[in-house]
Design a protein around this motif. Sequence first.
Motif, PDB file in Angstrom:
ATOM      1  N   ARG A 108       0.774  -1.155   0.072  1.00 42.44           N
ATOM      2  CA  ARG A 108       0.021   0.066   0.059  1.00 42.44           C
ATOM      3  C   ARG A 108       0.876   1.537  -0.172  1.00 42.44           C
ATOM      4  O   ARG A 108       0.072   2.351   0.165  1.00 42.44           O
ATOM      5  N   ASP A 109       2.314   1.126  -0.107  1.00 44.10           N
ATOM      6  CA  ASP A 109       2.960   2.256   0.032  1.00 44.10           C
ATOM      7  C   ASP A 109       3.941   2.270  -0.995  1.00 44.10           C
ATOM      8  O   ASP A 109       4.782   1.134  -1.165  1.00 44.10           O
ATOM      9  N   ARG A 110       4.159   3.234  -1.857  1.00 44.01           N
ATOM     10  CA  ARG A 110       4.903   3.083  -3.107  1.00 44.01           C
ATOM     11  C   ARG A 110       6.470   3.109  -2.936  1.00 44.01           C
ATOM     12  O   ARG A 110       7.191   2.028  -3.759  1.00 44.01           O
ATOM     13  N   ARG A 111       6.991   3.557  -1.927  1.00 41.75           N
ATOM     14  CA  ARG A 111       8.510   3.370  -1.727  1.00 41.75           C
ATOM     15  C   ARG A 111       8.675   1.987  -1.075  1.00 41.75           C
ATOM     16  O   ARG A 111       9.624   1.232  -1.521  1.00 41.75           O
ATOM     17  N   ARG A 112       7.812   1.593  -0.166  1.00 44.15           N
ATOM     18  CA  ARG A 112       8.319   0.228   0.378  1.00 44.15           C
ATOM     19  C   ARG A 112       7.870  -0.725  -0.636  1.00 44.15           C
ATOM     20  O   ARG A 112       8.626  -1.837  -0.544  1.00 44.15           O
ATOM     21  N   TYR A 113       6.918  -0.613  -1.476  1.00 44.33           N
ATOM     22  CA  TYR A 113       6.631  -1.500  -2.591  1.00 44.33           C
ATOM     23  C   TYR A 113       7.917  -1.689  -3.595  1.00 44.33           C
ATOM     24  O   TYR A 113       8.155  -2.700  -3.890  1.00 44.33           O
ATOM     25  N   ALA A 114       8.566  -0.527  -4.094  1.00 46.07           N
ATOM     26  CA  ALA A 114       9.463  -0.505  -4.761  1.00 46.07           C
ATOM     27  C   ALA A 114      10.805  -1.123  -4.509  1.00 46.07           C
ATOM     28  O   ALA A 114      11.351  -1.770  -5.023  1.00 46.07           O
ATOM     29  N   ALA A 115      10.962  -0.898  -3.136  1.00 46.73           N
ATOM     30  CA  ALA A 115      12.026  -1.634  -2.388  1.00 46.73           C
ATOM     31  C   ALA A 115      11.853  -3.062  -2.209  1.00 46.73           C
ATOM     32  O   ALA A 115      12.965  -3.793  -2.353  1.00 46.73           O
ATOM     33  N   ALA A 116      10.615  -3.421  -2.114  1.00 51.73           N
ATOM     34  CA  ALA A 116      10.204  -4.919  -1.881  1.00 51.73           C
ATOM     35  C   ALA A 116      10.711  -5.763  -3.309  1.00 51.73           C
ATOM     36  O   ALA A 116      11.184  -6.522  -3.405  1.00 51.73           O
ATOM     37  N   LEU A 117      10.348  -5.035  -4.179  1.00 51.73           N
ATOM     38  CA  LEU A 117      10.309  -5.787  -5.527  1.00 51.73           C
ATOM     39  C   LEU A 117      11.836  -5.728  -5.601  1.00 51.73           C
ATOM     40  O   LEU A 117      12.607  -6.655  -6.259  1.00 51.73           O
ATOM     41  N   ARG A 118      12.694  -4.718  -5.746  1.00 48.17           N
ATOM     42  CA  ARG A 118      14.059  -4.752  -5.654  1.00 48.17           C
ATOM     43  C   ARG A 118      14.974  -5.708  -4.860  1.00 48.17           C
ATOM     44  O   ARG A 118      15.423  -6.524  -5.595  1.00 48.17           O
ATOM     45  N   ALA A 119      14.210  -5.884  -3.740  1.00 49.15           N
ATOM     46  CA  ALA A 119      14.961  -6.815  -2.925  1.00 49.15           C
ATOM     47  C   ALA A 119      14.676  -8.524  -3.438  1.00 49.15           C
ATOM     48  O   ALA A 119      15.390  -9.153  -3.237  1.00 49.15           O
ATOM     49  N   ALA A 120      13.274  -8.549  -3.977  1.00 45.48           N
ATOM     50  CA  ALA A 120      13.064  -9.760  -4.447  1.00 45.48           C
ATOM     51  C   ALA A 120      13.857 -10.185  -5.369  1.00 45.48           C
ATOM     52  O   ALA A 120      14.139 -11.248  -5.753  1.00 45.48           O
TER      53      ALA A 120
END
Lengths: 483, 249
Positions: free
Chosen positions: A417-429
């Motif tokens: 639900r948060d753009r920055r958290r989501y982008a960071a999670a995608l990078r981490a994955a």
Amino acid sequence: MSGTGNIVARLPFPTAARNELADAQLRANLRRATHTIRDKRQRVVAEVSDWEALRVAGAAIKDDVLARLPELLEQFEAAATAAGATVHWARDSAEACAVVTELVRATGSTEVVKVKSMATQEIGLNEALARAGIAAVETDLAELIVQLADDTPSHILVPAIHYNRGQIRDIFARRMPGVDLAALTDEPAALAEAARRHLRAKFLSAKVAISGANFAVAETGTLAVVESEGNGRMCLTLPETLISVVGIEKIVPTFRDLEVFLQLLPRSSTGERMNPYTSLWTGVTPGDGPRTVHIVLVDNGRTDTLADSVGRQALRCIRCSACLNVCPVYERVGGHAYGSVYPGPIGAILSPQLTGAGANRTLPYASTLCGACFDACPVRINIPEVLVHLRQSGVDAERRRPSAERTAMRAMSWVMRDRRRYAAALRAARRGSAPLRLAAGRRGVVRRLPWPLSAWTASRDAPLPPQRTFREWWAARERDNTP
Amino acid sequence: MRIALFVTCVNDLMFPRTGQAVVRILERLGHRVEFPEAQSCCGQMHANSGYRAEALPLLRGFVDTFAPYDAVVAPSGSCVAMVRESYPRLAAGDAELSAAVAALAPRTYELSELLVDVLGVTDVGAHFPHRVTYHPTCHGLRMLRLGDRPQRLLRTVRGLELVELPGGEECCGFGGTFAMKNADVSAAMLADKCAAIRGTGAGYVAAADNSCLAHIGGGLSRGGGGVSALHYAEILAGLVDGGKTDGAA
């Protein structure tokens, strides 16, 4: 009051399903049978130009019934009583079985003939009668097969669908008293003849018959049974006493409403334009048919189901079994995996609701939500909607207990639900999967992952995230395009 | 017309090429595509697993992100079905949210709907000299009623031979968390689907949902035999790599 009887699964669905999947003969039998009925249904439904209007009408009539069920039930009771029937009420399967057992005892009979009936299967009537020393003889061919095999039904309409004719021949040879072994082959005509000879003696000697009902007309107090083999007509007309066990949702308001359902039901169930036998009776008719008529109206969890504004549409069901025949899950596992006399998609929403929370809680997950059942349903029960609703009720009821799944779902929702958290999670994955990518080599897929992802890789390779997510590609392109 | 791409979370991470394909197709047809970076997930997995409370913030995020656009396009039948069919139910009880959903849902399209119904295009000028079969995924088929829109697009591709998939309307057995919770039944359904696909002699099976395709492709790859699973948008965009040979002339 929660429902009881043969509607409570003993094993979780995934476990029961795994056992059934191991039976290759079962899968072959099911595939052939479901595809045959499915194709027949498709043909006879396609030739009705106002099929969709009929479905809408069927749903509307049933919704009207559910909206004023108490009033219509009382109207039915008054009309049936005025016509000479005796109406009994049962809150659950134990009460219903006790009422019927007492009625049979009062006649002095120790054997009764039965018309195929889901309600009596649901309440476990045959077992209850047996405990009281009363033999119940199933007269529907498929029910007879199941009964002789000491098995349980695996389909609403075709209870012996899990057997092929060779297996049926063996059951008759071993279990049917006095069967003519010389004449008994696996030809359908020979099997039917053997059953006919066996049953005829029963029809002519029985003093008591037990049936269900497809419809109960509130306006007139009439019951209706729709069948194919004529065994029902024999049971409904020859014995002196007729006892009918009827779920309280079987009501239709007026006689005229049968017009809609007698078009919807045969085409949806057997794939026939019209069923061979439709029997209608209203109380007692002097000089014609049974002299004593009893009607046992059964709740067994239906009132609870009615209280759920989303789930109550399951009570529209007219037991046609079209949803079973089109269900890809049912086709692979058969009816026994559902642990209830109501299997398949309708069973997955009906059994858990009738029995209340707790029991049968794995059944709403026994579906891919593919939607084939909703399309086939003649009374437009949105089965996928109810499945999701029941999953939600299950999750809501367990809110206070810790669960790994809920923790994961919450965490994912929080990240997404948060753009920055989501982008960071995608990078981490993407980065986290880099070692896997190396291991996967040129094929670019993973063949084995640790638990719980092993549930995926047991039967399928897993894809890997590529070097760049879509949003990274987009951002790079935007930078390149910016002068 | 302002067109926004909703790439979907699965595609963003796992199948970025499908998103690139949508951009390329629409730009080739002369449209500008925007990618609102605030987007994440439609919440389908949460909602279909019974986690309504966890799905709702994602629904709100979707509505806020895409409300300014004339059209939202996604290369996923099931995510679009989530927005159009399930959002109204999830939003019920919140009048403001319901109104926002009611306004946005009809403007949210699966790619073939945008191309065929809104833009009036069936020929996107692609070339793909292979035999292809198409699996109509359940939510596209029975919730969105996509009909033969994707097949109509594929039929105009130069060199492409489209072959019918027997029993195509039958579910492949993916079903989101079903693939894990009922892994054995899922695998049995997958085995039958893979056999049907192999029986067509096609080198490629195309569909409108990469989640179903990951399941089908994983089964095909495990079984060997060289049939590839891919999103039909990648064929339309000419973004398929490796010029492998197959049974097609």
